[in-house]
Write a protein that holds these residues in place. Structure first.
Motif, short mmCIF file in Angstrom:
data_model
loop_
_atom_site.label_atom_id
_atom_site.label_comp_id
_atom_site.label_asym_id
_atom_site.label_seq_id
_atom_site.Cartn_x
_atom_site.Cartn_y
_atom_site.Cartn_z
N TRP A 151 0.86 -1.18 0.00
CA TRP A 151 0.00 0.00 0.00
C TRP A 151 0.90 1.23 0.00
CZ3 TRP A 151 -4.00 1.40 4.42
CH2 TRP A 151 -4.74 2.52 4.01
N PRO A 152 1.19 1.77 -1.18
CA PRO A 152 2.10 2.92 -1.26
C PRO A 152 1.49 4.16 -0.63
CG PRO A 152 1.83 1.84 -3.40
CD PRO A 152 0.75 1.31 -2.51
N ALA A 153 2.36 5.07 -0.29
CA ALA A 153 1.90 6.35 0.24
C ALA A 153 1.24 7.16 -0.86
CB ALA A 153 3.08 7.12 0.82
N GLY A 154 0.30 8.00 -0.45
CA GLY A 154 -0.31 8.92 -1.38
C GLY A 154 -1.47 8.38 -2.18
N VAL A 155 -1.86 7.13 -1.93
CA VAL A 155 -2.97 6.53 -2.67
C VAL A 155 -3.96 5.94 -1.67
CG1 VAL A 155 -1.53 6.03 -4.66
CG2 VAL A 155 -1.87 4.28 -2.92
N PRO A 156 -5.24 5.83 -2.04
CA PRO A 156 -6.22 5.24 -1.13
C PRO A 156 -6.00 3.74 -0.98
CG PRO A 156 -7.22 5.68 -3.26
CD PRO A 156 -5.86 6.30 -3.30
N LYS A 157 -6.64 3.17 0.04
CA LYS A 157 -6.47 1.73 0.31
C LYS A 157 -6.93 0.88 -0.85
CE LYS A 157 -7.21 -1.67 3.96
NZ LYS A 157 -7.82 -1.93 5.30
N SER A 158 -7.89 1.37 -1.61
CA SER A 158 -8.39 0.61 -2.76
C SER A 158 -7.32 0.39 -3.82
CB SER A 158 -9.59 1.33 -3.38
OG SER A 158 -9.23 2.65 -3.80
N ALA A 159 -6.24 1.16 -3.75
CA ALA A 159 -5.17 1.05 -4.74
C ALA A 159 -4.04 0.13 -4.31
CB ALA A 159 -4.60 2.44 -5.05
N GLN A 160 -4.18 -0.51 -3.14
CA GLN A 160 -3.12 -1.42 -2.71
C GLN A 160 -3.01 -2.61 -3.66
OE1 GLN A 160 -3.98 -2.71 1.26
NE2 GLN A 160 -5.81 -3.84 0.71
N LYS A 161 -1.81 -3.16 -3.75
CA LYS A 161 -1.53 -4.23 -4.70
C LYS A 161 -1.21 -5.52 -3.96
CE LYS A 161 0.34 -0.97 -8.09
NZ LYS A 161 1.55 -0.60 -8.90
#
Length: 283
Positions: A238-248
């Protein structure tokens, strides 16, 4: 140093494979690890456990550290695995409260256990509560090495496993019983990414977060006394700067290769596993 604890749900995933049913007529039944249930309250199980367990030959207790006791359900009832302060693991039966019997005892005095966090000699073997099918009539335990790192505003914990066979014909465990070594087992890592008040107010996520865990699959090998193991590394980023929905979420799968004792352990195995950005710095 801020310690990042391994997520509780990882323990459940680590034992999701197939079960060896050695006495069954279903010879093709899939193999799986057997989860052990930790007994949290020894006094509730047996008010006389100190007299009944700690006085058995080869077992040892002290006034500070209780044994870690795990239960395995069997067709005939229960058996127990006790991890003691004298670096032993014992398989026990409780006939009645205060009446314990040693079925097997394995001493890790000659096994190279990792040092404790303060650098002193570790007193107890740190295992994951599961038995892993290693061969016909053979089970292994995951002996864990926990390495923690601290960062400014974050930290990490990397857990590395040696899979060590508990041979019922032996009492002294050495490196020769180590089947697989330095296997990435689980990890969590958090690194702060917001440094200004504006970033903290506007960023949907102010940390780089990574977590991972191991799952195992076991297969019979007709040409060998030992089973084949396939490992899958499951990692979430879960990178910084993105919402949780964008985790890979990613997976990597490799066949584990048994340790070559004439060569010795070198690095992580498999080397390709991401292991929260490569594992601990100083390993």
């Amino acid at each position: 140093m801020k310690t990042i604890s391994v997520l509780k749900h990882l323990s459940l995933a680590l034992v999701a494979s197939a079960l060896l049913n050695a006495g069954s007529t279903q010879a093709q039944s899939p193999l799986q690890a057997v989860r052990l249930r930790e007994i949290k309250d020894l006094d509730k199980l047996d008010p006389n456990w100190i007299m009944g367990m700690c006085n058995l030959p080869g077992l040892e207790c002290n006034k500070v550290e209780e044994p870690k006791l795990y239960e395995r359900k069997t067709e005939t009832g229960s058996e127990y695995y006790a991890v003691m302060v004298n670096r032993t693991i014992s398989r026990l039966a409780m006939k009645a409260p205060g009446q314990w019997q040693v079925l097997n005892r394995w001493s890790f005095e000659k096994y190279p256990l990792p040092a404790s966090e303060d650098g002193s000699e570790v007193r107890m073997v740190d295992i994951h509560p599961a038995l892993y099918p290693t061969g016909s009539g053979l089970w292994a335990v995951a002996v864990l090495n926990r390495i923690r790192e601290g960062y400014s505003g974050g930290g990490a914990e990397f857990v590395i496993a040696d899979f060590v066979t508990l041979d019922p014909e032996m009492t002294e465990v050495t490196e020769d019983q180590r089947r697989y070594n330095n296997v990435p087992f689980s990890c969590t890592k958090t690194v702060r990414a917001c440094f200004t008040e504006k970033e903290q107010k506007t960023s949907p996520h102010c940390q780089d977060e990574t977590s991972g865990y191991l799952t195992l699959k076991f297969e019979l090998n007709p040409a060998s006394h030992f089973h084949d193991w396939t490992a899958t590394w499951n990692e979430t980023s879960w990178p910084a700067g993105v919402p949780k929905s964008a985790q890979k979420k990613t997976q990597q799968t490799e066949r584990l290769e048994p340790i070559k004792h004439d060569v010795g352990p070198k690095g992580f195995m498999p080397k390709s596993f991401a292991f929260c950005e490569g594992g601990p710095v100083d390993f």
